[in-house]
Write an enzyme that holds these catalytic residues in place. Structure first.
Site, PDB file in Angstrom:
ATOM      1  N   ARG A 113     -18.985  16.586  -9.440  1.00 30.28           N
ATOM      2  CA  ARG A 113     -18.175  15.833 -10.405  1.00 30.28           C
ATOM      3  C   ARG A 113     -16.665  16.029 -10.204  1.00 30.28           C
ATOM      4  NH1 ARG A 113     -22.512  17.576 -13.900  1.00 30.28           N
ATOM      5  NH2 ARG A 113     -23.849  15.789 -14.419  1.00 30.28           N
ATOM      6  N   LYS A 135      -6.428   5.828  -5.308  1.00 32.78           N
ATOM      7  CA  LYS A 135      -7.572   4.965  -5.009  1.00 32.78           C
ATOM      8  C   LYS A 135      -8.385   5.576  -3.869  1.00 32.78           C
ATOM      9  CE  LYS A 135      -6.113   0.271  -6.222  1.00 32.78           C
ATOM     10  NZ  LYS A 135      -5.859  -1.076  -5.650  1.00 32.78           N
ATOM     11  N   GLU A 177       2.605  -2.758   5.810  1.00 29.71           N
ATOM     12  CA  GLU A 177       2.483  -2.386   4.393  1.00 29.71           C
ATOM     13  C   GLU A 177       3.858  -2.117   3.777  1.00 29.71           C
ATOM     14  OE1 GLU A 177       0.016  -2.472   2.354  1.00 29.71           O
ATOM     15  OE2 GLU A 177      -1.709  -2.728   3.677  1.00 29.71           O
ATOM     16  N   LYS A 214       6.098   2.442  -4.241  1.00 26.31           N
ATOM     17  CA  LYS A 214       4.711   2.747  -4.599  1.00 26.31           C
ATOM     18  C   LYS A 214       4.653   3.703  -5.785  1.00 26.31           C
ATOM     19  CE  LYS A 214       0.169   2.655  -3.755  1.00 26.31           C
ATOM     20  NZ  LYS A 214      -0.621   2.986  -2.557  1.00 26.31           N
ATOM     21  N   GLU A 224      -4.443   0.104 -12.419  1.00 26.89           N
ATOM     22  CA  GLU A 224      -4.405  -1.264 -11.887  1.00 26.89           C
ATOM     23  C   GLU A 224      -4.816  -2.288 -12.945  1.00 26.89           C
ATOM     24  OE1 GLU A 224      -5.232  -3.442  -7.618  1.00 26.89           O
ATOM     25  OE2 GLU A 224      -6.698  -1.980  -8.322  1.00 26.89           O
ATOM     26  N   ARG A 228       0.386  -2.913 -11.053  1.00 28.29           N
ATOM     27  CA  ARG A 228      -0.106  -2.392  -9.773  1.00 28.29           C
ATOM     28  C   ARG A 228      -0.710  -3.487  -8.890  1.00 28.29           C
ATOM     29  NH1 ARG A 228      -3.002   3.432  -8.975  1.00 28.29           N
ATOM     30  NH2 ARG A 228      -3.451   3.293  -6.762  1.00 28.29           N
ATOM     31  N   ASN A 232      -1.264  -5.675  -4.114  1.00 24.42           N
ATOM     32  CA  ASN A 232      -2.302  -6.475  -3.451  1.00 24.42           C
ATOM     33  C   ASN A 232      -1.737  -7.723  -2.775  1.00 24.42           C
ATOM     34  OD1 ASN A 232      -4.517  -4.816  -4.212  1.00 24.42           O
ATOM     35  ND2 ASN A 232      -4.492  -5.710  -6.262  1.00 24.42           N
ATOM     36  N   HIS A 235      -3.426  -9.270   0.238  1.00 20.92           N
ATOM     37  CA  HIS A 235      -4.716  -8.622   0.448  1.00 20.92           C
ATOM     38  C   HIS A 235      -5.924  -9.497   0.147  1.00 20.92           C
ATOM     39  CE1 HIS A 235      -2.317  -5.107   1.073  1.00 20.92           C
ATOM     40  NE2 HIS A 235      -3.368  -4.330   1.212  1.00 20.92           N
ATOM     41  N   HIS A 239      -8.141  -9.183   3.164  1.00 25.14           N
ATOM     42  CA  HIS A 239      -9.452  -8.545   3.142  1.00 25.14           C
ATOM     43  C   HIS A 239     -10.542  -9.501   3.624  1.00 25.14           C
ATOM     44  CE1 HIS A 239      -8.453  -5.078   0.126  1.00 25.14           C
ATOM     45  NE2 HIS A 239      -8.137  -4.784   1.368  1.00 25.14           N
ATOM     46  N   HIS A 251      -6.159  -3.464   9.659  1.00 20.87           N
ATOM     47  CA  HIS A 251      -5.886  -3.845   8.270  1.00 20.87           C
ATOM     48  C   HIS A 251      -4.505  -4.481   8.113  1.00 20.87           C
ATOM     49  CE1 HIS A 251      -5.842  -3.662   3.895  1.00 20.87           C
ATOM     50  NE2 HIS A 251      -4.691  -3.022   3.963  1.00 20.87           N
TER      51      HIS A 251
END
Length: 336
Positions: A113, A135, A177, A214, A224, A228, A232, A235, A239, A251
């Site tokens: 956990r 993330k 990026e 960032k 998000e 935030r 993206n 993306h 993606h 990427h």
């Protein structure tokens, strides 16, 4: 330089320092056992430096590539962590790019956990983006990051010196990026990248500028829920292209072609010129037709009732949120 990052559970530091990995004992944990994860694309000396600076229980080296960011690799890590008898007081150290960081972070988030997680990003992409913000995830069934969590690191160590071993294609993909963040949030940083005569000489300023963007975004929106989403930019199409190309494109290359349909007028012209300057693609691969793009975009995590939340840029340094259907986005993408 220490850059503190606040989050709902507390705070962690980003260490931005040339030569930091050679002084890893100053920054990595003591009084616990560590589990170092890396991949075959990372010089082994980097993982050895992290392991040698701590009481290391094991070093696990996985195959390089996006295919490693999978539930199978996740299970391998959990099994090796259990074999090493790691406890809740121990921690995972990721030494590698975004794949290693995302996978290792997800294993740390879920083993018993949650145990401590330290990230040493070794690619430009992971240094300016994926290592910060909490993330962590793996891919499944060809869909990127569909299984994951928000789990904050205890520290991120960024040593620009390690980028000396990065090939230029990977370097450009990581720079994309930083270009992405500058295009939406910082016209001055975009101008620095746009006008640079020697990007290697300007790299520390670029990394720092991207980190400041960032940090500001993730501190204001750690889960998000709103702001935030600006990260993206590019993306949604990116993606989808990444899924279609199945590893043939990096990427950052996919994000490059994903940004252009979301820009208008002069912003698109400037962005296209910057991408071309650094050898990044500005046209979709022929495999990415509208039908296939739509198929992937329907699984996009940003999808909601009525469409997908996307980021558009009308002027460099500013952005807007809007909602479009997969068909509308694909239509824009195939006509750039």
């Amino acid at each position: 330089m220490r850059i503190p990052v606040k989050h709902p559970g507390g705070e962690y530091d980003i260490i931005l320092e040339r030569g930091a990995l050679g002084n890893a004992e100053k920054y990595l944990p003591h009084g616990c056992r560590t589990f170092v994860v890396t991949d075959t694309g990372v010089p082994a000396k980097y993982a050895r430096a992290a392991a040698g600076a701590t009481d290391c229980a094991a070093v696990v080296t996985l195959p390089a590539g996006e295919a490693t960011k999978s539930l199978d690799s996740y299970r391998i890590l959990l099994s090796r962590m259990a074999e090493a008898s790691l406890t809740r007081s121990d921690c995972v150290i990721a030494v590698g790019g975004g794949v290693v960081g995302d996978l290792s972070g997800f294993a740390a988030a879920t083993y018993m956990r949650g145990i401590g997680f330290y990230n040493i990003p070794t690619t430009l992409l992971s240094q300016v983006d994926s290592s910060i913000g909490g993330k962590v995830a793996v891919d499944m069934d060809g869909i990127k990051n569909i299984v994951g969590a928000f789990y904050q690191p205890r520290e991120v160590m960024i040593d620009p010196d390690v980028l000396a071993t990065l090939d230029r294609r990977q370097f450009a993909a990581g720079l994309c990026e930083a270009i992405k963040m500058a295009a939406t949030c910082d016209a001055v940083l975009f101008g620095l990248i746009e006008d640079s005569r020697d990007i290697d000489a300007d790299l520390d300023r670029v990394i720092h500028g991207a980190l400041m963007i960032k940090r500001g975004v993730v501190e204001n929106d750690p889960g998000e829920r709103g702001l935030r989403r600006v990260l993206n930019f590019g993306h949604t199409v990116g993606h989808a292209v990444e899924g279609i190309m199945n590893g043939a494109w990096l990427h950052g290359e996919c994000v490059a072609v994903g940004m252009l349909p979301m820009c208008g007028g002069a912003a698109r012209k400037r962005l296209c010129a910057v991408l071309e300057k650094y050898g990044l693609p500005t046209e979709l691969p022929r495999e990415a037709d509208a039908v296939r793009l739509c198929d992937f975009m329907r699984h996009d995590k940003k999808a909601a009732a009525g469409g997908i939340n996307v980021v558009t840029v009308g002027e460099i340094g500013s952005f807007e949120f809007t909602k479009m259907t997969p068909e509308e986005i694909a239509g824009r993408a195939v006509t750039i």
